[in-house]
Design an enzyme around this catalytic site. Structure first.
Site, PDB file in Angstrom:
ATOM      1  N   HIS A  12       0.819  -1.224   0.000  1.00 26.72           N
ATOM      2  CA  HIS A  12       0.000   0.000   0.000  1.00 26.72           C
ATOM      3  C   HIS A  12       0.855   1.278   0.000  1.00 26.72           C
ATOM      4  O   HIS A  12       0.491   2.284   0.603  1.00 26.72           O
ATOM      5  CB  HIS A  12      -0.982  -0.018   1.184  1.00 26.72           C
ATOM      6  CG  HIS A  12      -0.336  -0.075   2.541  1.00 26.72           C
ATOM      7  ND1 HIS A  12      -0.894  -0.753   3.601  1.00 26.72           N
ATOM      8  CD2 HIS A  12       0.806   0.458   3.015  1.00 26.72           C
ATOM      9  CE1 HIS A  12      -0.120  -0.620   4.662  1.00 26.72           C
ATOM     10  NE2 HIS A  12       0.915   0.114   4.332  1.00 26.72           N
ATOM     11  N   HIS A  59      -1.403   4.592   9.826  1.00 27.04           N
ATOM     12  CA  HIS A  59      -0.023   5.035  10.027  1.00 27.04           C
ATOM     13  C   HIS A  59      -0.021   6.349  10.808  1.00 27.04           C
ATOM     14  O   HIS A  59       0.393   7.386  10.290  1.00 27.04           O
ATOM     15  CB  HIS A  59       0.684   5.228   8.688  1.00 27.04           C
ATOM     16  CG  HIS A  59       0.696   4.022   7.804  1.00 27.04           C
ATOM     17  ND1 HIS A  59      -0.409   3.582   7.111  1.00 27.04           N
ATOM     18  CD2 HIS A  59       1.691   3.149   7.501  1.00 27.04           C
ATOM     19  CE1 HIS A  59      -0.090   2.501   6.408  1.00 27.04           C
ATOM     20  NE2 HIS A  59       1.162   2.216   6.629  1.00 27.04           N
ATOM     21  N   HIS A 193      10.115  -4.274   3.789  1.00 23.19           N
ATOM     22  CA  HIS A 193      10.636  -2.898   3.761  1.00 23.19           C
ATOM     23  C   HIS A 193      10.914  -2.406   5.167  1.00 23.19           C
ATOM     24  O   HIS A 193      10.309  -2.858   6.127  1.00 23.19           O
ATOM     25  CB  HIS A 193       9.728  -1.923   3.006  1.00 23.19           C
ATOM     26  CG  HIS A 193       8.357  -1.659   3.558  1.00 23.19           C
ATOM     27  ND1 HIS A 193       7.407  -2.633   3.775  1.00 23.19           N
ATOM     28  CD2 HIS A 193       7.744  -0.493   3.926  1.00 23.19           C
ATOM     29  CE1 HIS A 193       6.284  -2.081   4.217  1.00 23.19           C
ATOM     30  NE2 HIS A 193       6.470  -0.791   4.329  1.00 23.19           N
ATOM     31  N   GLU A 240       3.852  -5.461   8.495  1.00 24.08           N
ATOM     32  CA  GLU A 240       2.514  -5.206   7.931  1.00 24.08           C
ATOM     33  C   GLU A 240       1.929  -6.461   7.275  1.00 24.08           C
ATOM     34  O   GLU A 240       0.713  -6.531   7.054  1.00 24.08           O
ATOM     35  CB  GLU A 240       2.576  -4.072   6.903  1.00 24.08           C
ATOM     36  CG  GLU A 240       2.903  -2.726   7.521  1.00 24.08           C
ATOM     37  CD  GLU A 240       2.959  -1.591   6.501  1.00 24.08           C
ATOM     38  OE1 GLU A 240       2.829  -0.434   6.923  1.00 24.08           O
ATOM     39  OE2 GLU A 240       3.132  -1.841   5.287  1.00 24.08           O
TER      40      GLU A 240
HETATM   41  C1  DHB Z   1       6.329   3.226   2.285  1.00 23.20           C
HETATM   42  C2  DHB Z   1       5.704   2.004   2.388  1.00 23.20           C
HETATM   43  C3  DHB Z   1       4.641   1.797   3.273  1.00 23.20           C
HETATM   44  O1  DHB Z   1       3.992   0.623   3.452  1.00 23.20           O
HETATM   45  C4  DHB Z   1       4.199   2.847   4.025  1.00 23.20           C
HETATM   46  O2  DHB Z   1       3.133   2.647   4.837  1.00 23.20           O
HETATM   47  C5  DHB Z   1       4.813   4.085   3.965  1.00 23.20           C
HETATM   48  C6  DHB Z   1       5.888   4.276   3.077  1.00 23.20           C
HETATM   49  C7  DHB Z   1       7.448   3.467   1.346  1.00 23.20           C
HETATM   50  O3  DHB Z   1       8.043   2.519   0.827  1.00 23.20           O
HETATM   51  O4  DHB Z   1       7.760   4.633   1.063  1.00 23.20           O
HETATM   52 FE    FE Z   2       2.494   0.893   5.466  1.00 21.29          FE
END
Ligand code: DHB
Ligand code: FE
Length: 280
Positions: A12, A59, A193, A240
């Site tokens: 997302h 978030h 990530h 997540e």
């Molecule tokens: C990014 C990815 C995410 O899942 C998020 O909630 C906020 C930022 C990103 O890769 O920039």
């Molecule tokens: Fe996220």
């Protein structure tokens, strides 16, 4: 009777929403990502689900650290896109399905899941970016959405197994809804990530691929995985992925994988996407 007809998993990433909103989908950085969702956009347009139960994480948009619900169920009639610092995304207001949401609240609380019931909640990129990816840029969203926000921000976060069992309980709630409704369950977030700290920029393609394989064929292996393993292998924000476990739990043991897409990178993230249908 309510029927769960499909499950969808998707990253997302907010920058994907920004690329869509400013008309940059054909840019070489972004075109492969949107191409990976094209199959799903056509498929959903033909499926025409009535409701999506959209399991995502907030978030720090609707909630601050003043109050951190583990599971927050959106019971309102509508949900406004959140202002995440640049003004709200210019996407339609999300229309809820209050009747099914309250039925779920009754069923889940009586099954001893302690939910926070949200009569007002703004929804951030965790919910609106997957809607845009799957549904494009319509004037109104063609489906009602019940947001279900899971805490992955403040430790202790729920376990993958707890999320999976929540999905199983959601399936029972939907099946006991007295009206005919086609319901999809989506889980958003991930894949690997990490946005800050020493390991910022972490991507683990091998682990992500195994996660997707096991999500289809051996979800029990993912249910019993510890928080530490999710974070070690997929990064702090890779946590997540527990939202995908709720989607998987809602589908029952036998599923068919209709579509899979994986791409690195989008912003700081490995993008993953799957479409499942239940077989039973
Ligand atoms: C990014 C990815 C995410 O899942 C998020 O909630 C906020 C930022 C990103 O890769 O920039
Ligand atoms: Fe996220």
């Amino acid at each position: 009777m309510g029927r769960i007809t499909a499950g969808i998993g998707s990253s997302h990433v907010p920058a994907i929403g920004a690329a869509l909103d400013r008309g940059a989908t054909a840019h070489p950085d972004w075109a492969p990502i949107f191409a990976g969702y094209e199959w799903t956009r056509h498929w959903i347009a033909a499926q025409k689900p009535d409701v999506v139960i959209l399991v995502y994480n907030d978030h720090a948009s609707a909630f601050s650290l003043d109050a951190v619900p583990t599971f927050a169920l959106g019971c309102a009639d509508s949900f406004t896109p959140a202002d995440e610092g640049w003004g709200p995304r210019c996407v339609p207001v999300v229309q809820g399905h209050s009747k099914l949401a309250w039925h779920m609240a009754n069923s889940l609380v009586l099954e001893e899941f302690d939910l926070t019931l949200m009569n007002q909640m703004d929804v951030d990129h965790g919910l609106t970016v997957p809607l845009s990816l799957m549904l494009g840029q319509p004037a109104e969203w063609p489906v009602k959405v019940i947001p279900l926000a899971v805490n992955v921000i403040q430790y202790p976060t729920p376990t993958a197994n707890r999320c999976f069992r929540l999905g199983e309980a959601i399936a029972r709630a939907v099946k006991s809804f007295p009206e005919d409704l086609d319901v999809q369950v989506w889980g958003t977030g991930g894949m690997s990530h990490q946005l800050s700290g020493k390991r910022a920029g972490l991507i683990n393609r091998e682990w992500d691929t195994k996660f997707l394989d096991q999500l289809t064929a051996d979800p029990d292996a993912l249910r019993t995985m510890s928080h530490e393993e999710y974070i070690r292998e997929a990064g702090s924000e890779g946590m997540e992925l527990i939202m995908w476990m709720t989607m998987r739990g809602a589908l029952g043991p036998r599923i068919r994988e209709l579509h899979r897409f994986y791409h690195v990178p989008a912003s700081n993230t490995a993008v993953g996407h799957v479409v499942f249908t239940p077989e039973d």
